[in-house]
Design a protein around this motif. Structure first.
Motif, PDB file in Angstrom:
ATOM      1  N   ASP A  14       0.828  -1.203   0.000  1.00 40.03           N
ATOM      2  CA  ASP A  14       0.000   0.000   0.000  1.00 40.03           C
ATOM      3  C   ASP A  14       0.864   1.255   0.000  1.00 40.03           C
ATOM      4  O   ASP A  14       0.554   2.253  -0.651  1.00 40.03           O
ATOM      5  CB  ASP A  14      -0.921   0.002   1.216  1.00 40.03           C
ATOM      6  N   GLY A  15       1.986   1.218   0.729  1.00 37.75           N
ATOM      7  CA  GLY A  15       2.887   2.369   0.738  1.00 37.75           C
ATOM      8  C   GLY A  15       3.441   2.665  -0.631  1.00 37.75           C
ATOM      9  O   GLY A  15       3.634   3.831  -1.014  1.00 37.75           O
ATOM     10  N   GLU A  16       3.679   1.611  -1.409  1.00 41.47           N
ATOM     11  CA  GLU A  16       4.257   1.783  -2.741  1.00 41.47           C
ATOM     12  C   GLU A  16       3.269   2.422  -3.714  1.00 41.47           C
ATOM     13  O   GLU A  16       3.653   2.841  -4.811  1.00 41.47           O
ATOM     14  CB  GLU A  16       4.722   0.427  -3.274  1.00 41.47           C
ATOM     15  N   GLN A  17       1.992   2.501  -3.326  1.00 42.08           N
ATOM     16  CA  GLN A  17       1.009   3.129  -4.197  1.00 42.08           C
ATOM     17  C   GLN A  17       1.080   4.655  -4.184  1.00 42.08           C
ATOM     18  O   GLN A  17       0.366   5.314  -4.934  1.00 42.08           O
ATOM     19  CB  GLN A  17      -0.405   2.667  -3.811  1.00 42.08           C
ATOM     20  N   SER A  18       1.945   5.220  -3.340  1.00 40.61           N
ATOM     21  CA  SER A  18       2.188   6.662  -3.413  1.00 40.61           C
ATOM     22  C   SER A  18       2.730   6.996  -4.792  1.00 40.61           C
ATOM     23  O   SER A  18       3.612   6.286  -5.293  1.00 40.61           O
ATOM     24  CB  SER A  18       3.230   7.078  -2.370  1.00 40.61           C
ATOM     25  N   PRO A  19       2.247   8.051  -5.431  1.00 42.67           N
ATOM     26  CA  PRO A  19       2.764   8.413  -6.753  1.00 42.67           C
ATOM     27  C   PRO A  19       4.280   8.585  -6.736  1.00 42.67           C
ATOM     28  O   PRO A  19       4.805   9.414  -5.993  1.00 42.67           O
ATOM     29  CB  PRO A  19       2.053   9.738  -7.058  1.00 42.67           C
ATOM     30  N   GLY A  20       4.975   7.762  -7.495  1.00 42.36           N
ATOM     31  CA  GLY A  20       6.423   7.853  -7.590  1.00 42.36           C
ATOM     32  C   GLY A  20       7.172   6.994  -6.604  1.00 42.36           C
ATOM     33  O   GLY A  20       8.401   6.961  -6.623  1.00 42.36           O
ATOM     34  N   ALA A  21       6.464   6.271  -5.725  1.00 43.79           N
ATOM     35  CA  ALA A  21       7.142   5.507  -4.667  1.00 43.79           C
ATOM     36  C   ALA A  21       7.438   4.067  -5.055  1.00 43.79           C
ATOM     37  O   ALA A  21       7.814   3.269  -4.213  1.00 43.79           O
ATOM     38  CB  ALA A  21       6.314   5.524  -3.387  1.00 43.79           C
ATOM     39  N   SER A  22       7.255   3.715  -6.323  1.00 41.54           N
ATOM     40  CA  SER A  22       7.507   2.335  -6.730  1.00 41.54           C
ATOM     41  C   SER A  22       8.961   1.964  -6.484  1.00 41.54           C
ATOM     42  O   SER A  22       9.869   2.778  -6.626  1.00 41.54           O
ATOM     43  CB  SER A  22       7.158   2.140  -8.212  1.00 41.54           C
ATOM     44  N   MET A  23       9.168   0.708  -6.095  1.00 48.35           N
ATOM     45  CA  MET A  23      10.498   0.225  -5.738  1.00 48.35           C
ATOM     46  C   MET A  23      10.900  -0.959  -6.599  1.00 48.35           C
ATOM     47  O   MET A  23      10.056  -1.722  -7.059  1.00 48.35           O
ATOM     48  CB  MET A  23      10.520  -0.187  -4.258  1.00 48.35           C
ATOM     49  N   THR A  24      12.191  -1.124  -6.780  1.00 48.87           N
ATOM     50  CA  THR A  24      12.702  -2.272  -7.511  1.00 48.87           C
ATOM     51  C   THR A  24      12.683  -3.501  -6.609  1.00 48.87           C
ATOM     52  O   THR A  24      12.514  -3.409  -5.389  1.00 48.87           O
ATOM     53  CB  THR A  24      14.139  -2.028  -7.988  1.00 48.87           C
ATOM     54  N   ARG A  25      12.900  -4.657  -7.207  1.00 49.70           N
ATOM     55  CA  ARG A  25      12.965  -5.911  -6.453  1.00 49.70           C
ATOM     56  C   ARG A  25      14.040  -5.834  -5.375  1.00 49.70           C
ATOM     57  O   ARG A  25      13.819  -6.229  -4.225  1.00 49.70           O
ATOM     58  CB  ARG A  25      13.246  -7.060  -7.415  1.00 49.70           C
ATOM     59  N   GLU A  26      15.218  -5.320  -5.739  1.00 49.27           N
ATOM     60  CA  GLU A  26      16.323  -5.246  -4.783  1.00 49.27           C
ATOM     61  C   GLU A  26      16.001  -4.294  -3.627  1.00 49.27           C
ATOM     62  O   GLU A  26      16.331  -4.564  -2.466  1.00 49.27           O
ATOM     63  CB  GLU A  26      17.602  -4.800  -5.490  1.00 49.27           C
ATOM     64  N   GLU A  27      15.350  -3.182  -3.945  1.00 49.43           N
ATOM     65  CA  GLU A  27      14.979  -2.225  -2.894  1.00 49.43           C
ATOM     66  C   GLU A  27      13.948  -2.828  -1.953  1.00 49.43           C
ATOM     67  O   GLU A  27      14.019  -2.655  -0.731  1.00 49.43           O
ATOM     68  CB  GLU A  27      14.452  -0.939  -3.534  1.00 49.43           C
ATOM     69  N   LYS A  28      12.975  -3.540  -2.516  1.00 48.26           N
ATOM     70  CA  LYS A  28      11.971  -4.187  -1.676  1.00 48.26           C
ATOM     71  C   LYS A  28      12.598  -5.248  -0.772  1.00 48.26           C
ATOM     72  O   LYS A  28      12.232  -5.371   0.406  1.00 48.26           O
ATOM     73  CB  LYS A  28      10.885  -4.823  -2.551  1.00 48.26           C
ATOM     74  N   LEU A  29      13.529  -6.001  -1.313  1.00 50.70           N
ATOM     75  CA  LEU A  29      14.210  -7.019  -0.516  1.00 50.70           C
ATOM     76  C   LEU A  29      14.944  -6.393   0.659  1.00 50.70           C
ATOM     77  O   LEU A  29      14.897  -6.899   1.790  1.00 50.70           O
ATOM     78  CB  LEU A  29      15.208  -7.785  -1.395  1.00 50.70           C
ATOM     79  N   ARG A  30      15.622  -5.294   0.406  1.00 50.52           N
ATOM     80  CA  ARG A  30      16.384  -4.628   1.445  1.00 50.52           C
ATOM     81  C   ARG A  30      15.451  -4.113   2.547  1.00 50.52           C
ATOM     82  O   ARG A  30      15.732  -4.256   3.743  1.00 50.52           O
ATOM     83  CB  ARG A  30      17.201  -3.482   0.839  1.00 50.52           C
TER      84      ARG A  30
END
Length: 513
Positions: A14-30
């Motif tokens: 849900d946090g990633e749904q902020s406009p522009g807040a999408s994260m890469t796989r590596e960022e999500k893993l971290r």
């Protein structure tokens, strides 16, 4: 579970749904690893059916996280639920979170379904999810604005079909605390099998009451799970803030009487990591994690704190991670010390080659900056040359000239794919000239929505500058983040990082609000 409050973190969904807040796989893993260090009970890792990228991220997190339950969101259909189950196969503890809208407005205008059709769809979906996973959460989207009689009917059925957690979302942030708490209480009292499931709250912050509503749902309504995000990240005005809920329950244990499994000393490190990864800067006066959260400017306050800390402080800064391990390394530090600090920060790079690349950048930074802080290391690892070595756009070199009375000029060398380009431009300032030089060759046509600069650490002009650039193109909004002691270089990095997201970003299916 009566004395334990479950913390369900949805920063990665849900946090990633902020406009522009999408994260890469590596960022999500971290971030997932940091959430595990924080001892979050449930990590909602993403919406596996929304895109191949989200599926890969959920799968990667499920494969490495061992202590927290890993959850994937799924709409109430067999395809979404199957996709979630497949992504979660490697999890030590897995949860499928399925949802369908139940308010009259959403059913009529969005779903174009009758209440009976929604009821049947929810029934089949929970039944199917339970066949694939023992831990199933069901959410009636826009639940707070739903008809109580219909909602009771749906939720009783969901529990009967095997839902182990029932979540009541205030999807649009419409609730007020006393009424929302009473709403949860009413549902639990009216539904005969309510005691067979854990009740959960999920509140948005449109009226600034997400935390208050969530806590009312716990205290008045009897909910024992709170869905929240680090820094309150989320679309529109954001979600319920994890750090605020956790510290409220911990500080006012006399009132709430609940236990938490959270390691609160990991709150500030988690906040920093999410902020630096997404480019969403934490406001200085933000509760718990803001830079001024434990600062005292008033002479009366300072005098009181010096005499007795609890005169003006109800929490200790060190309890949420403010004072732990701030200065970590310097130019004489070796590779092993650097590698150890990465592990302590919860950063796991994919290979020795990635570690070597990160260490090389660390040594370069140490030559220019005498003290390296945790925030510097996070920014360094976030840098595209470490975590995105194969990105489409890469900065190679930049030089600029700026003089009083003269128009600034910049020369930029960068790669597009495997081809190197050199370009130059004038501008109103060195940053403007640098970005115009890049755009003159890329010709993206993207609109610049935001440009902001933030010092990564405080108290020194040596601090790295962290630049966030937000671009919009064709309805898509992305953030790019760049860090460097030179603000102009950081700006170019941020602009190229945003262009990379526009170039690579997968289209996503919209999720629950």
């Amino acid at each position: 579970m009566a004395d334990k409050l479950i913390i369900f973190d949805t920063t990665l969904r849900d946090g990633e749904q902020s406009p522009g807040a999408s994260m890469t796989r590596e960022e999500k893993l971290r971030i997932a690893r940091q959430l595990e260090r924080l001892r979050v009970d449930v990590i909602e890792a993403g919406f596996a059916a929304s895109s191949n990228g989200d599926f890969d991220a959920v799968k990667a997190i499920a494969d490495v996280v061992r202590e927290s339950t890993v959850c994937s969101l799924a709409r109430a259909n067999d395809r979404d639920i199957s996709r979630a189950a497949e992504a979660l196969k490697g999890a030590a503890r897995a949860r499928i979170h399925t949802f369908i809208a139940t308010s009259a407005l959403h059913m009529e205008k969005k779903l174009r379904m009758t209440p009976d059709q929604v009821f049947e769809q929810a029934k089949l979906s929970v039944r199917f999810a339970r066949k694939l996973c023992d831990d199933v959460e069901f959410s009636p989207e826009d639940g707070y604005r739903s008809d109580v009689d219909f909602l009771c009917r749906v939720l009783e059925m969901a529990i009967k079909e095997g839902a182990t957690t029932i979540n009541i979302p205030d999807t649009v942030g419409y609730a007020v605390p006393e009424l929302y708490g009473g709403f949860i209480k009413t549902l639990r009292e009216r539904i005969p099998n309510a005691d067979k499931a854990v009740w959960s709250v999920h509140c948005h912050n449109d009226l600034g009451m997400a935390v208050a509503n969530s806590l009312a749902g716990v205290k008045i309504g009897g909910a024992r799970q709170v869905e929240c995000t680090i820094n309150g990240l989320g679309e529109r005005a954001g979600n319920c803030s994890l750090e605020e809920v956790v510290m409220a329950v911990r500080t006012r244990r006399d009132y709430f009487g609940l236990e938490l499994g959270i390691d609160t000393t990991q709150i500030v490190p988690a906040s920093r990591m999410v902020s630096q990864t997404t480019g969403f800067v934490v406001q200085p006066n933000k509760a718990v994690v803001g830079a001024n959260a434990f600062a005292h400017a008033s002479g009366i306050h300072q005098d009181g704190v010096l005499k007795a800390r609890d005169t003006y402080e109800i929490m200790r800064a060190e309890d949420v991670g403010w004072t732990a391990n701030r200065i970590v390394l310097g130019k004489l530090s070796g590779r092993n010390a650097f590698k150890q600090r990465l592990q302590e920060l919860g950063i796991a790079l994919d290979s020795e080659a990635d570690i070597n690349a990160a260490f090389a950048r660390f040594k370069d930074l140490a030559d220019r900056k005498s003290e390296i802080f945790d925030e510097d290391i996070l920014a360094l690892v976030n840098d595209e040359t470490v975590t995105h070595q194969h990105e489409h756009y890469r900065l190679l070199a930049l030089s600029q000239h700026s003089e009083t009375g003269e128009r600034p000029h910049a020369r930029v060398s960068f790669a597009i794919g495997e081809t190197e380009y050199k370009t130059e431009s004038d501008g109103n300032g060195p940053v403007d000239a640098s970005l115009k030089a890049i755009e003159s060759k890329v010709a993206s046509g993207a609109e610049l929505l935001l440009y902001s600069v933030n010092a990564i650490t405080t108290g020194s002009t040596e601090s790295q500058g962290e630049v966030t650039v937000r671009l919009q193109l064709g309805g898509r909004i992305v953030n790019g983040v760049g860090a460097d002691p030179d603000i102009v270089v950081a700006s170019a990095k941020a602009y190229l990082a945003a262009l990379n997201k526009l170039h690579h970003g997968p289209d996503r299916v919209p999720a629950q609000g």
